[in-house]
Design a protein around this motif. Structure first.
Motif, mmCIF file in Angstrom:
data_model
loop_
_atom_site.group_PDB
_atom_site.id
_atom_site.type_symbol
_atom_site.label_atom_id
_atom_site.label_comp_id
_atom_site.label_asym_id
_atom_site.label_seq_id
_atom_site.Cartn_x
_atom_site.Cartn_y
_atom_site.Cartn_z
ATOM 1 N N TYR A 35 0.819 -1.215 0.000
ATOM 2 C CA TYR A 35 0.000 0.000 0.000
ATOM 3 C C TYR A 35 0.852 1.263 0.000
ATOM 4 N N TYR A 53 -4.229 2.718 -1.683
ATOM 5 C CA TYR A 53 -3.344 2.957 -2.819
ATOM 6 C C TYR A 53 -3.443 4.407 -3.273
ATOM 7 N N ILE A 60 -7.623 -0.911 -9.290
ATOM 8 C CA ILE A 60 -7.780 -0.831 -7.842
ATOM 9 C C ILE A 60 -9.237 -0.485 -7.538
ATOM 10 N N LYS A 64 -10.364 1.330 -1.995
ATOM 11 C CA LYS A 64 -8.984 1.096 -1.549
ATOM 12 C C LYS A 64 -8.033 2.192 -2.038
ATOM 13 N N ARG A 65 -8.594 3.282 -2.612
ATOM 14 C CA ARG A 65 -7.773 4.404 -3.069
ATOM 15 C C ARG A 65 -7.708 5.470 -1.978
#
Length: 105
Positions: A35, A53, A60, A64-65
Motif C-alpha cells: 500500500y 493505494y 484498484i 482502496k484508493r
C-alpha cells in the motif's frame, strides 16, 4: 520520517496525537508493504491498520484508493476516534532527502 525494515513513511496527519511509533512498529505487517498509504485508527484502546493505494494505480477498487480514506474513517471507525495517516515515500523522495541531509552536513 518513519522507517520499518526497508519501508519509509511520512506522517501526513496525526489526529488527536494518535501516532505512536513503537505501537505502530509492533502492529505493522509485511502485508501492508504493497500500500501507498497506511491509516491507523484507535478504538477501545486498540490500534487498527488499513492500507490504501495512491490515485492513478490501475485496477484498484475505489474503496482502496487514497481518496476513500475519509469515507473509511466515517464508516468503519468510531466517531471522533484518534487516527493517523502515513504515506510511503518514493525512492526519488528518499534520494532527495538524503541529498539535502548531506548538503546540510
Amino acid at each position: 520520517m518513519i522507517t520499518i525494515g526497508h519501508m519509509n513513511f511520512e506522517l501526513v496527519e496525526d489526529y488527536r496525537e494518535a501516532f505512536n511509533e513503537e505501537e505502530f512498529t509492533e502492529k505493522y505487517s509485511e502485508l501492508l508493504n504493497k500500500y501507498d498509504y497506511i491509516v491507523g485508527d484507535i478504538g477501545y484502546g486498540k490500534l487498527r491498520l488499513a492500507g490504501f493505494y495512491r490515485l492513478g494505480k490501475k485496477k484498484i477498487e475505489p474503496d482502496k484508493r487514497v481518496d476513500a480514506i475519509e469515507e473509511y474513517l466515517n464508516e468503519y471507525c468510531n466517531f471522533g476516534c484518534a487516527y493517523f495517516i502515513l504515506r510511503k515515500m518514493t525512492k526519488a523522495e528518499l534520494k532527495e532527502n538524503t541529498e539535502v541531509i548531506e548538503e546540510d552536513a
